[in-house]
Each structure stands twice: as C-alpha cells, then as structure tokens.
Design an enzyme around this catalytic site. Structure first.
Site, PDB file in Angstrom:
ATOM      1  CB  THR A  87     -18.391 -11.576  56.217  1.00 23.77           C
ATOM      2  OG1 THR A  87     -18.545 -12.491  57.296  1.00 23.77           O
ATOM      3  CG2 THR A  87     -16.925 -11.203  56.062  1.00 23.77           C
ATOM      4  CD  GLU A  88     -15.163  -7.833  54.256  1.00 27.54           C
ATOM      5  OE1 GLU A  88     -15.379  -6.625  54.481  1.00 27.54           O
ATOM      6  OE2 GLU A  88     -14.118  -8.414  54.561  1.00 27.54           O
ATOM      7  CG  LEU A  89     -22.925  -4.117  55.402  1.00 27.83           C
ATOM      8  CD1 LEU A  89     -22.580  -4.508  56.818  1.00 27.83           C
ATOM      9  CD2 LEU A  89     -22.850  -2.604  55.234  1.00 27.83           C
TER      10      LEU A  89
END
Lengths: 403, 406
Positions: free
Chosen positions: A152-154
């Site tokens: 998530t969100e890198l």
C-alpha cells in the site's frame, strides 16, 4: 542485448469512505460506509459511478484497443480488493473490462493487501491475512495468481523485502527516491538488501510528469518521448508507476490525457528498440545491477516520501492506535460483518484525509479528501471506531467498553 | 427598554434574560416599550409593546452583509439596504428610531433601561435629548467576550461601552464578577453599580420534555458500564476556557479511567480542541456533537452527570442552572457569575487544571457526593426568581429618577 523498455504499472483503488457519522449515530446505526443520503461527495456509490464514467470505462477501452492493435504493449496493474468489491456491486461491466485486459495475457496483476491497508507496520498477522485474501480474490476474479508484491502506497523497507521473499514472491516494487538512490539511476533492476529478491524502482520524475503535472505544462507525446529517451539513455527500463485514476479522474479527459497516452504508446513502440515489459518480464529479462537498502520506510507520497502522510500527526496516530487495538477482539468474534467493517476502517485513505500539514502537499490531500476538513475526517472516523467498540461490547458481553 | 433580541429570535442568553426580566416587570405593573433592531413576530409576548427600529429581519440585525441584494431590495428601499449594510448602520438606525420615539410619544418615559453595548448609544442619546435617567444593564463586557485578553477586545466596542458606563445614571451588573470588571477595567466608581443576578425559571423549560436514552445511546451504554459523563454546553471560544477543561480531562483520566467528556456546541476553537484531545491521548474519551438545539440540546444536559463551566470570564452563565435542572452536579469557575448565587457546587479558578481534575475525580468516584450535589443544587436555584429581579429593577428605577430630578 535486450530491448529498452517501459514498465508501466497502474494502481487501481477506491476506499470505502466513512460518511459523516456522528455521535448520534454511534451505538445505533452501523452503516459507516453507506450514507449518501445527505452528501454525494461522501457517498461511495456515487463516487464510484462517477470515476467509472470518467476513468475506468474510457481508460479500459483505450487499454484494450492498444493491446489489440499493438503487440509490444504491456501493462501491470494492482487492483485493491475493496475496489473489486465496489465494482462488482455497482459496475460489473468495469470488472468485465478488466477481465478482458487480463485475458490478453499481456496484463500482469500485482499482489497487495486486500484492504489497501498499512497493516505491515501495525500487525503482521493481519497483514498476512489481507495479502492472502487479496490473492484469493484475484484468482477468483481473473484466474491468475500474482507473483510480484506492491505494498500500500508503495510503502517499502528492507523488512518488507525480507517478508516478501520468505512468502515466495518473485519481485517487489518501490519508490525510486533520490536520498536512497544517491548517484544511482532508477532505470535498472536492483536486488533488495539482505535478499535475492529483484526490486523495481519508480522513476518518479517521469511518472509525476504525467500523474501530477500533466495539466500544468501542456505535455505532448513527442516531448514526453524525448524526456523518456533522455532519461533512459543506454540503461534498461523506465518504471512509470502511478494511480490508474490519473487517466480521466485526476487529469480529466478535457486535458487531452487519453489522446496523449494513446499517441505516446504508439510512438514509443514505433521506435526501433522501444518496447514495454510487465513487471515480471522486466525482472526476467534484466539482471540486477546492484543491491539497494532502505532501512527506513519509503513511500510514494508527499515531498517527505515517508509514512507521515498517514501517521505524521496526532490525529492519525490516535486513529491508527485505536483501530489496531481492536484486532484480537474483532478476530475472535468470528462475526463476518464486524471483521469486514474493521478491515475497511484500516484502508490508508482514512488516515490520509486526516492530514493537516497544509501548503503544497496539503493541496494534493485536499483534492482527494471527501471531507471539508481533516478534523471532520477524524471525528467521523472516531465515532465509527467507538461504534465498533460498542458492537464488540455487545458481542462479547465482557463488560469492558472503553471510552 | 432597549434590547437587541427577544425569543424566539435570540442567538444566546441575552434575549432569554431580557424576556424574563421584562415579563416579571410587566407583571409587577411596569409599562414597557421594548425596542428591537429588527422586524418580526413575537408570538409569546403580549405583556409589553415591541417596537421595531429597522425593517430588517432578525437574521439581518448584525447587518445585511453578504445577503443577496436582489432579494433584499424587494423588501427594502435601496437607500435602506445601503445604510443597513453593516451592524454599525443598523445601530445608527436604531439610535434614530429611539430619537423619533421620544419625540413622538406624548407620555415621557420614566427610565431608559439599555441592555449591553449594542444599544448603549441609543440610551446615551435619549438621556442627552430628554434628560431621562439611563440605566445600563451589563450582561457581558468586551473583556468577557475576548476571554479577558489584555487588548480588551475590539477597541471600538470597548469605547462605546466606556461611554455608556460613564454616561449612565446607574449600572446594573449581572454578577459581582462583572461589577469588578466594570470597576477595574473601565474605572467606574463601584457605588454607581448594583449587582442583580439573573434568575432561572424552570417553567420556561418545556414541561412535556422527557429524556430519550437513545439520543446519546453510546454514552448511555458507557454509563451502564459505570462511566461518569462530564458535559459542557457552550460556544467554543476563548472566553469559555475549554482548553483548560480538556487538559483537566486528561489529568482526571489518568487517575480515574471511567470518564467520558461531552463537548456540545461549536465555534472557532473546535479544531484546536480536537487536536488537543488527540495530543493528550484522550480523543476517544471526548465526544463532539457540533451545534445542537431542541431535543438534542436538552438531552445533552440529561445524559450528563457533571456539568463544567470552565469560563475564563462568565458574567452570569445561565447554562449552569439549566444543567442543574437536568440533574447535573456543577463545577464552576470562580470567574462565573452564577457561582456567586449557589453554594452546593464546586468552584475553582479557571487556570487551575489540577483543581478541576480533582473535583471531577472526586464526584465520579463517590456516589454519595454525586447525588448530594445533584439534589442540593436543585433546591438552591428554585429560590432565585425573576420576580425578585423585577423588584430590584423597580427600586433602581425609582431611586435613579429621584436622583435625576434632584
């Protein structure tokens, strides 16, 4: 020698936003995610239908046409479980159009958490469950099993790579942030530190030229082609990672984003040595050139590129503390509705809406937030947390209801 | 009587106090012309003449401002709309109307009773033109409204208040606390000021009301779990001292874990308070309702066990009596006027966070203390009546008139 190629990876996601959920609803109605009666801005269904019309439908049509007409074109997608749930309920044709893309065999789907959560940083057991849920949903919906991981969100760190390798993934993606790369280029395959896991790093300048700055400088396909060429030089790959909704939602159709994309894809593959790779193909084709270590968490958001967009202020920290504190009581309830609501409350977007920094990054947060203030985002979320506590209290009848 | 609002067109306690005072005076045989700055129906008022000083609606009494001029012009002439654009314009028209009233009316008034700075200029003018005794009734000063800021708040308002207090033949303050501010901050001689505390009329609360446990269902569940609910119902402004209350809430929660805090209302400090609750780690013990009225407003009193008035400066503080009426134990700052007329309450200095936390914990942890505070304070406010206020006002009218003639 292998061809120079673009790794285009788009992230598809919609959260279940919490409606204006007041103290007067707490303990009475448990429909945090469904109240569009007062305000279409926070009604998940209206938002989903709007974005489907502006982005998912036209972009998928364009992607399919490109795949059919251009044999070199390839793309990777990460599709959150909460997106798939909403699409199945409100826009089944959108799911079918994604299936059509995957069926071409040239679209790869990445692994991630089902609920688009930051669970890796708060609960490994819950994180494992959400990754497994996502894998099952992707198999069931698209008939494929993801092998490369994106968090998530890198949000990435060495620990995450260690985890991914231990869980059998064949690659992982992260932000190509200057302070980490220093003199090195993001345009190669690397290896994650302490593992033999291949790591792809986002070329954030070229990615953000489209994702954030497309509307600002009337970007043409030719100019962008030149930029990509300049960046790539004699290196291997350019990793263009961005939100799928860039196309049609963040950048509206009126800006010419679809025409630009269409034209750029053709112009790139028309050059003699220009091609596209899926994430797995890029890893298979190119040898890692070096090892990259990120002991501290790096994400793809804001100018700080850390988790502060989600946990930087006190409101966010309290909200995260409250939601993860519920874990054991929620899980042992074995109450599906309760567990499901709890997981939806873990979606990172909730915390993003509570961001209070202001200035340049704040403008981006405001654009994505359905609420008029981070304080309201916090209040509605907090009331939903308290209602969760109330439901647990009723369920377990333990006589312990905290605040 | 010169006022700025009357129920049902009031935004706060000033209109309520004026209404009850005038009603009690009328019942004692006083004839009252009550001037308001707007035009509207007052269905519950037949005991006095209400005179409208301007053609604006109650909502427009602080000036037409950003109201859509196309609809305003349909009701008002262009000249009117221009002049009534801001509050100063409305006040100017109010003064002109009072001048006109005094010239037209053949039977002169025995006294002018002006409530707060908004009407003071009209009172001064009346006194100048016709030598009618002016009684200025101070419900709040600009010092109170600014939270006792050293600046004294808005300098123009301060100046108008000062002029009025200087020119007044008598001053009525709603508490000793207010009298002290008038003496210390405006340099008015103490012997020119009478203290007449406001009263509370339980009959004014709708008798058909019954508490609905489901309005604050979550808080009621907490109560079943042994929680004590601490309530405050107010505007979220610096004057109300709510950051101190929040800090005391955190301090008290360290020592007694079954406490919940209901912050009912809204205002410019809301975001600051939410932020503070999170910083103190008690965000989940604090409940924000937003602006509430009607049933939710009364139920907020009913769900509470302890009502805190944390005001840095509160000339009177009617809400404390309303809270007592709904069965709350009271903790009031020494800087709240209403604390002067009650004995069965806890008092503290607004800045003394530890003292407030101590009192909250003491009440929460002792059922005997809680119930005796709740019951005893109810007997006290029953003794304070608007009839007594009317008698005091009449005495002041009489002595002031004699003084003026002499």
């Amino acid at each position: 020698m292998s061809q120079r190629g673009i790794v285009l990876y788009l992230h598809v996601h919609q959260p279940y936003r919490v409606r204006p959920y007041s103290v007067f609803d707490t303990g009475i109605r448990h429909d945090y995610f469904s109240g569009g009666d007062q305000d279409a801005n926070v009604d998940n269904r209206s938002i989903f239908e709007k974005v489907a019309d502006k982005s998912y439908r036209p972009m998928n049509a364009l992607l399919l046409r490109l795949l059919q007409t251009n044999p070199d074109f390839r793309i990777s997608l990460s599709i959150s479980g909460v997106f798939i749930e909403q699409a199945k309920e409100w826009a089944p044709d959108v799911i079918e159009s994604f299936q059509a893309l995957v069926n071409t065999g040239r679209v790869e789907i990445l692994a991630e958490t089902y609920h688009h959560s930051l669970a890796f940083f708060y609960s490994h057991t819950e994180f494992d469950r959400q990754v497994a849920m996502h894998r099952d949903t992707i198999r069931e919906t698209f008939g494929v099993t993801p092998t490369v991981f994106r968090n998530t969100e890198l949000a990435y760190s060495d620990d995450l790579a260690t985890w991914a390798e231990a869980h059998g993934f064949t690659g992982i993606v992260a932000e190509g942030w200057d302070p980490v790369l220093e003199w090195r280029s993001p345009n190669y395959v690397y290896t994650a530190a302490r593992t033999s896991l291949p790591l792809l790093l986002k070329n954030y300048r070229l990615s953000d030229d489209i994702a954030f700055r497309f509307g600002q400088h009337s970007l043409t396909s030719d100019l962008y082609h030149t930029w990509v060429n300049q960046s790539l030089g004699d290196q291997s790959i350019v990793n263009l990672f961005m939100d799928y909704e860039t196309f049609g939602e963040h950048q509206w159709s009126e800006t010419g984003i679809f025409d630009f994309f269409d034209s750029f894809i053709h112009s790139w593959t028309d050059t003699s040595d220009g091609t596209f790779y899926t994430v797995s193909e890029a890893i298979a084709t190119h040898q890692p050139v070096a090892e990259i270590s990120m002991p501290h968490t790096v994400t793809w958001a804001d100018s700080a590129r850390d988790l502060s967009a989600w946990n930087g202020n006190k409101l966010q920290q309290e909200a995260l503390r409250y939601v993860y504190a519920l874990e054991s009581d929620v899980i042992r309830s074995e109450d599906e509705a309760l567990i499901n609501d709890w997981r939806r409350l873990q979606t990172s977007d909730h915390f993003y809406y509570m961001y209070t920094k202001g200035f340049e990054d704040g403008t981006v947060h405001d654009y994505f937030s359905p609420y008029d203030s981070p304080y309201n985002a916090f209040l509605y979320y907090l009331n939903a947390i308290r209602d969760m506590r109330w439901r647990l209290h009723v369920h377990h009848n333990t006589g312990v209801l905290n605040g | 009587m010169l006022g700025w609002e009357l129920p049902p067109h009031n935004s706060g306690g000033l209109g309520v106090a004026c209404y009850h005072m005038a009603k009690a005076l009328a019942h004692s045989g006083v004839d009252i012309d009550f001037v308001v700055p707007y035009q509207a129906e007052h269905p519950d008022i037949d005991f006095m003449n209400i005179r409208a000083a301007t053609p604006v609606t109650p909502l427009e009494r602080y000036g037409l401002g950003a109201y859509d001029t196309s609809t305003v012009y349909r009701r008002l002439s262009e000249a009117d709309a221009d002049e009534l654009h801001d509050m100063r314009g409305v006040q100017k028209r109010y003064v002109q109307f009072v001048e006109y009233l005094l010239e037209e009316d053949s039977s002169p008034y025995d006294a002018i009773h002006a409530h707060d700075w908004l009407t003071i200029e009209a009172g001064i003018r009346a006194r100048e033109l016709h030598n009618i005794p002016l009684i200025v009734h101070v419900h709040a000063t600009e010092f109170d409204r600014s939270g006792l800021a050293d600046s004294g708040g808005n300098p123009l308002i301060h100046e108008i208040e000062y002029q009025g207090l200087m020119m007044a033949d008598r001053i009525i303050a709603v508490s000793n606390a207010t009298k002290n501010i008038i003496v210390q901050r405006y340099n008015i001689p103490a012997d020119k000021i009478d203290v007449v505390h406001n009263a509370f009329d339980p009959a004014s609360m709708d008798a058909s009301y019954s508490y609905d446990l489901r309005t604050y269902a979550y808080l009621e569940t907490l109560r079943e779990e042994g929680y004590t609910i601490v309530t405050t119902i107010t505007r979220f402004t610096a004057q109300k001292g709510l950051t101190h209350l929040m800090q005391a809430a955190a301090r008290a929660s360290e020592r007694y874990d079954r406490l919940a805090f209901l912050f009912a209302g809204d205002g410019e400090q809301r975001d600051e308070l939410i932020q503070l609750a999170a910083e103190l780690g008690i965000a989940d013990k604090v409940f924000f309702t937003g602006f509430i009225r009607g049933k939710k407003w009364r139920d907020a009193y009913s769900v509470g066990d302890i009502f805190v008035m944390s005001s840095v400066s509160e000339p009177f503080g009617l809400t404390a009596l309303e809270a007592a009426h709904h069965g709350n134990a009271l903790i009031l700052t020494n800087q709240s006027g209403v604390a002067e007329v009650l004995d069965n309450i806890y008092r503290y200095d607004f800045w003394d966070i530890d003292a407030l936390a101590d009192r909250i914990v003491a009440i929460a942890s002792s059922d005997a203390l809680k119930s005796s505070l709740k019951e005893n304070v109810k007997k006290e406010y029953a003794r304070i009546s608007w009839h007594d206020v009317a008698i005091r006002c009449q005495q002041i009218y009489t002595t002031t008139s004699q003084g003026a003639i002499a």
